[in-house]
Design a protein around this motif. Structure first.
Motif, mmCIF file in Angstrom:
data_model
loop_
_atom_site.group_PDB
_atom_site.id
_atom_site.type_symbol
_atom_site.label_atom_id
_atom_site.label_comp_id
_atom_site.label_asym_id
_atom_site.label_seq_id
_atom_site.Cartn_x
_atom_site.Cartn_y
_atom_site.Cartn_z
ATOM 1 N N LYS A 188 17.695 47.611 -3.967
ATOM 2 C CA LYS A 188 17.299 46.081 -4.256
ATOM 3 C C LYS A 188 16.050 45.672 -3.370
ATOM 4 C CE LYS A 188 20.650 45.001 -7.017
ATOM 5 N NZ LYS A 188 20.358 44.846 -8.415
ATOM 6 N N TYR A 189 15.523 46.684 -2.501
ATOM 7 C CA TYR A 189 14.539 46.567 -1.912
ATOM 8 C C TYR A 189 13.208 46.738 -2.599
ATOM 9 C CZ TYR A 189 17.188 46.880 2.499
ATOM 10 O OH TYR A 189 17.933 46.952 3.681
ATOM 11 N N ALA A 190 12.047 46.006 -2.190
ATOM 12 C CA ALA A 190 10.902 46.253 -2.748
ATOM 13 C C ALA A 190 10.349 47.664 -2.907
ATOM 14 C CB ALA A 190 9.660 45.527 -2.128
ATOM 15 N N ALA A 191 10.028 48.237 -4.019
ATOM 16 C CA ALA A 191 9.567 49.502 -4.129
ATOM 17 C C ALA A 191 8.099 49.705 -3.378
ATOM 18 C CB ALA A 191 9.098 49.859 -5.796
ATOM 19 N N GLY B 98 11.768 47.971 12.976
ATOM 20 C CA GLY B 98 11.660 46.938 11.952
ATOM 21 C C GLY B 98 11.902 47.569 10.684
ATOM 22 N N GLY B 99 11.602 46.834 9.541
ATOM 23 C CA GLY B 99 11.902 47.230 8.234
ATOM 24 C C GLY B 99 11.962 46.267 7.129
ATOM 25 N N GLY B 100 12.231 46.326 6.103
ATOM 26 C CA GLY B 100 12.528 45.636 4.897
ATOM 27 C C GLY B 100 13.875 45.106 4.772
ATOM 28 N N ALA B 101 14.043 44.013 3.983
ATOM 29 C CA ALA B 101 15.484 43.670 3.703
ATOM 30 C C ALA B 101 15.410 43.762 2.008
ATOM 31 C CB ALA B 101 15.651 42.471 4.152
ATOM 32 N N SER C 23 3.211 42.228 5.705
ATOM 33 C CA SER C 23 4.398 43.135 5.637
ATOM 34 C C SER C 23 5.127 42.942 7.095
ATOM 35 C CB SER C 23 3.792 44.556 5.405
ATOM 36 O OG SER C 23 3.753 45.292 6.590
ATOM 37 N N TRP C 24 6.206 43.814 6.436
ATOM 38 C CA TRP C 24 7.227 43.804 7.788
ATOM 39 C C TRP C 24 6.755 44.441 9.134
ATOM 40 C CZ3 TRP C 24 8.224 48.706 9.800
ATOM 41 C CH2 TRP C 24 8.085 49.771 8.956
ATOM 42 N N LEU C 25 5.411 45.082 8.936
ATOM 43 C CA LEU C 25 4.806 45.457 10.081
ATOM 44 C C LEU C 25 3.976 44.785 10.775
ATOM 45 C CD1 LEU C 25 4.018 49.139 9.003
ATOM 46 C CD2 LEU C 25 5.153 48.827 10.952
ATOM 47 N N THR C 26 3.334 43.491 10.079
ATOM 48 C CA THR C 26 2.145 42.727 10.386
ATOM 49 C C THR C 26 2.299 41.612 11.214
ATOM 50 O OG1 THR C 26 2.420 41.296 8.387
ATOM 51 C CG2 THR C 26 0.991 43.542 8.110
ATOM 52 N N GLY D 267 7.534 41.142 4.311
ATOM 53 C CA GLY D 267 8.130 41.999 3.567
ATOM 54 C C GLY D 267 7.271 43.288 3.273
ATOM 55 N N VAL D 268 6.682 43.236 2.171
ATOM 56 C CA VAL D 268 5.687 44.218 1.870
ATOM 57 C C VAL D 268 4.228 43.554 1.414
ATOM 58 C CG1 VAL D 268 7.377 46.091 1.280
ATOM 59 C CG2 VAL D 268 6.147 44.763 -0.619
ATOM 60 N N TRP D 269 3.155 44.366 1.895
ATOM 61 C CA TRP D 269 1.600 44.034 0.995
ATOM 62 C C TRP D 269 1.804 44.210 -0.356
ATOM 63 C CZ3 TRP D 269 -2.151 41.651 4.001
ATOM 64 C CH2 TRP D 269 -2.215 42.188 5.198
ATOM 65 N N GLU D 270 1.319 43.128 -1.091
ATOM 66 C CA GLU D 270 1.232 43.583 -2.474
ATOM 67 C C GLU D 270 -0.121 43.807 -3.156
ATOM 68 O OE1 GLU D 270 3.560 40.282 -4.440
ATOM 69 O OE2 GLU D 270 4.840 40.149 -2.945
#
Lengths: 252, 147
Positions: A94-97, A173-176, A218-221, A196-199
């Motif tokens: 269920k995480y962003a690809a 860190g990381g996503g959810a 993203s989760w890093l920014t 989350g993530v860059w798109e």
């Protein structure tokens, strides 16, 4: 009359969000970018130079046609249904690809009857008709977003162990899972438009140099990069564990 | 302590300050080169190094990206902006972090040999010059006193 109103209320989620989690963004005027004068006050870090973000200046008003867009980023599970060779940790369905090249993202969206959103469409969908700084408003609330400082605030965020790791792997860190931050939704009801993530979007950043545009942070920014006006440039062949996408669809 | 020892010590302190500042803060490569850009960034790996000194895989990955962007014609500031946008202050160095990074590099054997040879030579030449000037000054003073 009440019956008709009832039917509309019942059917609204189907019309507006559709079976595949899309939302209709009505035609309107999008406020895109930021004015240089207000940029430094928005960056939230004395070490961030306004010059580094000047590519989003000046602000512009652009007419946008109606379109549909995914409510969430494309998840690993959904992406795998088309891109059979996509590999990801099984606990991250269920995480962003992520680790998806621009071409592959574009191919996926076309395969599901859509396309990548343009930068203007993406920014309009994130900021709404009022041109908010963040999807939820003009003030920053860490609880609404997964960004670089979320590691300590939101335990359980995970990077995962991808076949092809990237340079963020050593940072905390990381996503959810997508659509977990209710209060971070955009005015049109989209999740995770910040952090989350860059798109990837379907707009060149610099065509001569072969650079595509990414939006949303993203989760890093840092805070400055989760503002919806922020633009990141990278090569379409890049794969990173914080580069993902969502699809848009023509309204007709 | 003899006057020559004091001179040597003073020379050592002055020259080491100048050379140290040069080694830590000044770019030894053209600004629009991989090393020139790496000088402004922190290593993303689990070490406190300046990126220009980092040879771990994640550091090399960043350097590779810098090289690609330079080849495409991006300027140093554009590249530093890219890294800040993606990684925030994690990618930048404060003066204290830069000092710590360079100290870490030296302490693990990454001596800047060329700079150290230059440093030794400058200390010796500077001390000799200072000594000559002081001796000559002293003799001049003595001759004036005799008159």
């Amino acid at each position: 009359m009440r019956v008709i109103a009832g039917i509309i209320v019942i059917l609204f989620p189907v019309i507006a969000f559709g079976a595949e989690g899309r939302v209709l963004i009505p035609a309107g005027t999008a406020l895109i970018g930021t004015d240089m004068e207000s940029l430094s006050s928005q960056l939230g870090d004395a070490r961030a130079k306004p010059d580094w973000y000047k590519d989003e200046t000046p602000s512009k008003k652009i007419a946008v046609e109606a379109f549909l867009i995914d409510v969430t980023e494309v998840t690993n599970e959904r992406y795998k249904s088309i891109a059979k060779d996509h590999s990801f940790p099984q606990n991250l369905t269920k995480y962003a690809a992520v680790n998806v090249q621009w071409d592959d993202a574009d191919r996926f969206c076309k395969a599901v009857g859509g396309r990548l959103p343009t930068e203007v469409e993406w920014e309009y969908a994130a900021r709404g008709p009022k041109g908010l700084i963040f999807p939820w408003g003009n003030d920053f609330y860490p609880r609404n977003v997964i960004y670089m400082d979320s590691a300590g605030e939101k335990p359980g965020l995970t990077v995962g162990s991808y076949d092809q790791e990237s340079s963020g792997a050593n940072l905390l860190g990381g996503g959810a899972p997508v659509a977990t931050l209710e209060e971070g939704k955009s005015p049109f009801g989209l999740y995770d438009m910040a952090g989350g993530v860059w798109e990837w979007v379907d707009t060149w950043y610099d065509e001569a140099r072969g650079l595509r545009t990414l939006k949303g942070g993203s989760w890093l920014t840092p805070l400055a990069s989760v503002r919806s006006a922020t633009r990141l440039a990278d090569y379409p062949s890049r794969i990173f564990n914080d580069y993902g996408f969502r699809c848009a669809y023509n309204a007709e | 302590m003899t006057s020559k020892s004091v001179l040597l010590l003073v020379s050592f302190i002055v020259v080491s300050s100048v050379m140290g500042a040069k080694y830590i803060f000044l770019v030894n490569a053209p600004p629009d080169s991989v090393m020139g850009v790496s000088h402004s960034l922190a290593c993303p790996c689990e070490c406190p190094m300046v990126l220009e000194d980092c040879h771990m895989s994640c550091g090399l990955q960043w350097k590779n990206q810098i090289g690609e962007k330079l080849t495409a014609g991006l300027a140093k500031d554009d590249i530093v902006a890219y890294f800040y946008k993606r990684y925030g202050s994690e990618s930048l160095l404060t003066p204290a972090q830069r000092f710590a990074g360079k100290w870490y590099q030296v302490s693990r054997g990454g001596y800047p040999v060329k700079d150290m040879v230059l440093f030794g030579m400058i200390v010796l030449v500077w001390t000799a010059l200072l000594n000559t000037v002081l001796v000559m000054g002293k003799e001049k003073l003595q001759s004036l006193t005799k008159k």
